[in-house]
Design an enzyme around this catalytic site. Structure first.
Site, PDB file in Angstrom:
ATOM      1  N   GLU A  20      -0.127  16.491   9.838  1.00 45.26           N
ATOM      2  CA  GLU A  20      -0.500  15.892   8.555  1.00 45.26           C
ATOM      3  C   GLU A  20      -0.032  16.740   7.392  1.00 45.26           C
ATOM      4  O   GLU A  20       0.578  16.246   6.440  1.00 45.26           O
ATOM      5  CB  GLU A  20      -2.017  15.704   8.490  1.00 45.26           C
ATOM      6  CG  GLU A  20      -2.498  15.026   7.218  1.00 45.26           C
ATOM      7  CD  GLU A  20      -1.902  13.644   7.091  1.00 45.26           C
ATOM      8  OE1 GLU A  20      -1.035  13.448   6.203  1.00 45.26           O
ATOM      9  OE2 GLU A  20      -2.268  12.759   7.878  1.00 45.26           O
TER      10      GLU A  20
ATOM     11  N   ASP B   9       2.948  15.537   4.740  1.00 45.75           N
ATOM     12  CA  ASP B   9       2.658  15.301   3.328  1.00 45.75           C
ATOM     13  C   ASP B   9       3.595  16.093   2.427  1.00 45.75           C
ATOM     14  O   ASP B   9       4.165  15.556   1.466  1.00 45.75           O
ATOM     15  CB  ASP B   9       1.209  15.697   3.020  1.00 45.75           C
ATOM     16  CG  ASP B   9       0.187  14.821   3.710  1.00 45.75           C
ATOM     17  OD1 ASP B   9       0.556  13.724   4.167  1.00 45.75           O
ATOM     18  OD2 ASP B   9      -0.987  15.231   3.789  1.00 45.75           O
TER      19      ASP B   9
ATOM     20  N   SER C 259      -0.573   7.791   6.204  1.00 45.56           N
ATOM     21  CA  SER C 259      -0.500   9.173   5.715  1.00 45.56           C
ATOM     22  C   SER C 259       0.804   9.447   4.992  1.00 45.56           C
ATOM     23  O   SER C 259       0.843  10.254   4.065  1.00 45.56           O
ATOM     24  CB  SER C 259      -0.613  10.155   6.879  1.00 45.56           C
ATOM     25  OG  SER C 259      -1.943  10.408   7.207  1.00 45.56           O
TER      26      SER C 259
END
Length: 553
Positions: free
Chosen positions: A267, A271, A467
C-alpha cells in the site's frame, strides 16, 4: 478555590455517559481478562470546537464559489478562530491531573489532546474496565462499561478514542495474479495486462507540462513503510525524477518496511509511486500512524493542520465499512475533513475493493468510510482498456466472487448532500430504502487485471484496487493546483455542477460480488459504481480555470 478550579476526586460528582462510543466485541473474541493496571497507554480526547456552526457555514458559502475565487482559511489563524478553546484545554488538564494522567500534547487547531498514563488511571478517569481479547484475526484491547466523565466537563468532550485497539481500516489494494518473467511477460500476454501510471494519466488526458510543483501531497498510512532504494529504482525505470518524500511519525508509528510486498508495504509504495510518477515536482509527506481509531484520526489531523509541510492534497487508501466505526469516531473524523475543506485541502479516499457489501457478511449493503464522508472525494474503480494513449473501453471493476469489485452505494450514516440532489442517487438497497450520500464521486483504473506496474520492496509487481485511484487523482489535483496558482480545496460540490463531457461516463457493469441481486448498476450519469465517471483531466482543468464560465450551485 472555586468549583471550576478545584481538582476532581473520585466520587466527588456525578458522571455523564459520552454517547457514541459503544462497540460490540468481535464475534469469536475470547475475553482473556483485565489489562495490567500498571501498563501504560494513551487515548486521544476530542474537544468541542469554537464557533462550529460558523465553520460549516463558511465551507458551504465557499463551495458555492468557483474554486479559483475561494477564500480558504489560513492555518495560522485557524486555531484561534475555530480550534478548541484554551479554557477547555485547561479544564482537560485539571481532569488529567486529578486522575493521574499526563497531557502529552495538544493540537489546538484540531481540538484534540493525547492523555497518557497507567491503565488503572485510565479506567478510573473514563469509568471503564480495560480487558484483553483474543480473536482468530489477532488479539486486541477493548473495554467493558460505558465511557463516562465528570458531568461538569462532559459537554466539552466529543470523543475519547484509543481505548479499543482493534484495526479500523484495511488497505484497498489487490495484487495481480503473478506471471513469470516480470513486466515484459505480462505485456506480451493477451490478459491480464498492466499500465504504468504514465499510461493511465495519458488515457485520462492529465494536463501536460505540469508536475505538481509547489504542492505538498499528504499520504496517510496505517502500517508498513517504504524503501528508498525501491522508490529510486521505480522512478528511474519510468524516466521521471524522484520526488522528495518525507515521513512523519504519528502516535509512535513510523516508516517500518516489513519486506513483504503483499503486506502494508504494498500500500505504502503503491501510493507514493502512483502519485509520485505523475506529480514528481510535489513534496510528499507520508504520515504513519497506528491502525486504530485514535491513530487514524491523529494522522488526519496532523496532516491537515501541519503548519510546516502544509499539504494541499491528502490521499487515503485505507478504510472500513462505515457501520463498523463508532459514531463518535466517525463524527471526529468527519469534523477533521470539514477542517480540510475550510483550509482548502482536497481529501481523496479509496471507495473499497469488496463491492456493494464492502466485505460485510450481514446481508446488507455497505459503503466504506472515510470515502463516505461528504467532505471527501470518494474514488471508485474501473477496468480500463487503453489503446493509442486513449480509452478504448472502460467498465465497472468487478472480478466476481473470487476477486474484488469497486465499493459504492448509499450511506446509511450521512444524509444526501445538497450537491447530489440532482445526481439521481437511488435510495439505499437496504430495508427502509433510505436516502443518503452516494458513493463514489469519481472512478479510475483499479482492476488488478489492468493494474499498475510498481516496485514493492525491490520486487516488480502489478497492483490494482481503489487504493491506486486515490493517489492517481491526488496527483491530478496537484497539477490543477499548480496551474491555478492556488488550491482548489473542497471539490465535491463543484464536480456535480460541471458539464457531463468533463467525465468519461461509464455505463456498463455492477459492483455485486456476493451472487445476489445486482442492485447497484452502472448507467448514464452518476451511478453507485463509478460516480460521475472517470475525469478527463484537461477538461476538468479547463472547467476550473478563471476564464471558464462556471455554473454556480
Amino acid at each position: 478555590m472555586s468549583d471550576m478550579e478545584k481538582p476532581w476526586k473520585e466520587g466527588e460528582e456525578a458522571r455523564a455517559v459520552l454517547q457514541g462510543h459503544a462497540r460490540a466485541q468481535a464475534p469469536q473474541a475470547v475475553d482473556k481478562g483485565p489489562v495490567a493496571g500498571d501498563e501504560r497507554m494513551a487515548v486521544t480526547v476530542v474537544l468541542r470546537r469554537q464557533r462550529a456552526g460558523e465553520l460549516a457555514a463558511h465551507v458551504e458559502r465557499q463551495a458555492a464559489i468557483a474554486p479559483h475565487a475561494r477564500e480558504h482559511l489560513k492555518r495560522e489563524a485557524f486555531a484561534a478562530s475555530h480550534g478548541a478553546s484554551l479554557d477547555d484545554f485547561a479544564e482537560l488538564r485539571r481532569f488529567a491531573d486529578a486522575h493521574g494522567l499526563a497531557l502529552d500534547r495538544a493540537n489546538v487547531a484540531a481540538g484534540t489532546a493525547v492523555l497518557s498514563g497507567p491503565v488503572d488511571a485510565i479506567n478510573r478517569a473514563f469509568g471503564v474496565e480495560l480487558r484483553h481479547f483474543d480473536h482468530p484475526d489477532g488479539s486486541y484491547r477493548s473495554y467493558l462499561g460505558e465511557v463516562t466523565v465528570p458531568a461538569s466537563i462532559a459537554p466539552m468532550i466529543e470523543a475519547v478514542l484509543g481505548l479499543d485497539t482493534r484495526p479500523v481500516a484495511r488497505p484497498h489494494f489487490r495484487m495481480q495474479r503473478r506471471a513469470e518473467g516480470g513486466f515484459e511477460a505480462r505485456s506480451q500476454a493477451a490478459a491480464p495486462t498492466a499500465y504504468t501510471p504514465l499510461d493511465v494519466a495519458q488515457a485520462y488526458q492529465f494536463p501536460e507540462g505540469l508536475d505538481g510543483q509547489g504542492q505538498c501531497i499528504a499520504i496517510i498510512e496505517l502500517g508498513g513503510g517504504y524503501d528508498e532504494a525501491s522508490l529510486a529504482q521505480y522512478f528511474a525505470s519510468l524516466g521521471v525524477p524522484a520526488p522528495q518524500v518525507v515521513s512523519v511519525s504519528v502516535d509512535g508509528a513510523s516508516n517500518q518496511p516489513t519486506g513483504d510486498p503483499s503486506g502494508p508495504d504494498g500500500e505504502v509504495e503503491l501510493d507514493i509511486e502512483v502519485a509520485g510518477a505523475l506529480a514528481p515536482g510535489a513534496k510528499f509527506a507520508v504520515y504513519f500512524a497506528p491502525n486504530t481509531d485514535a491513530g487514524f484520526l491523529d494522522a488526519i489531523t496532523t496532516a491537515i493542520h501541519d503548519p510546516t509541510l502544509k499539504p494541499s492534497v491528502v490521499s487515503i487508501s485505507w478504510g472500513g465499512p462505515e457501520d463498523s466505526w463508532t459514531s463518535a469516531a466517525i463524527a471526529a473524523m468527519n469534523r477533521a475533513f470539514l477542517d480540510a475543506a475550510a483550509l482548502g485541502v482536497t481529501v481523496l479516499a479509496a471507495a473499497g475493493d469488496s463491492g456493494s457489501t464492502d466485505g460485510e457478511q450481514d446481508g446488507l449493503y455497505h459503503v466504506d468510510f472515510p470515502a463516505a464522508s461528504p467532505y471527501v472525494l470518494a474514488c471508485g474503480g474501473t477496468r480500463l482498456v487503453a489503446s493509442g494513449g486513449r480509452i478504448a473501453q472502460e467498465t465497472v471493476w468487478n472480478d466476481g466472487p473470487d476477486g474484488g469489485a469497486t465499493g459504492g452505494g448509499v450511506s446509511r450514516i450521512f444524509p444526501l448532500p445538497a450537491w447530489q440532489e440532482h445526481a439521481n442517487v437511488p435510495p439505499s438497497a437496504n430495508p427502509g430504502a433510505s436516502s443518503g450520500r452516494g458513493v463514489p464521486d469519481l472512478a479510475g483504473n483499479a482492476d488488478p487485471a489492468t493494474g499498475y506496474e510498481v516496485v514493492i520492496d525491490g520486487e516488480a509487481t502489478v497492483i490494482g484496487g481503489t487504493s491506486a485511484v486515490a493517489p492517481l487523482f491526488a496527483a491530478l489535483v496537484a497539477r490543477i493546483n499548480q496551474k491555478l496558482g492556488k488550491a482548489v480545496g473542497y471539490l465535491n460540490p463543484t464536480l456535480y455542477q460541471l458539464p457531463a463531457d468533463v467525465f468519461h461516463d461509464i455505463t456498463e457493469g455492477n459492483n455485486d460480488i456476493a451472487n445476489r441481486a445486482q442492485i447497484y448498476q452502472a448507467g448514464p450519469g452518476w451511478d453507485p459504481c463509478t460516480g460521475l465517471g472517470s475525469p478527463i483531466g484537461v477538461r476538468l482543468l479547463q472547467a476550473l480555470l478563471p476564464s471558464a464560465s462556471q455554473p454556480q450551485p
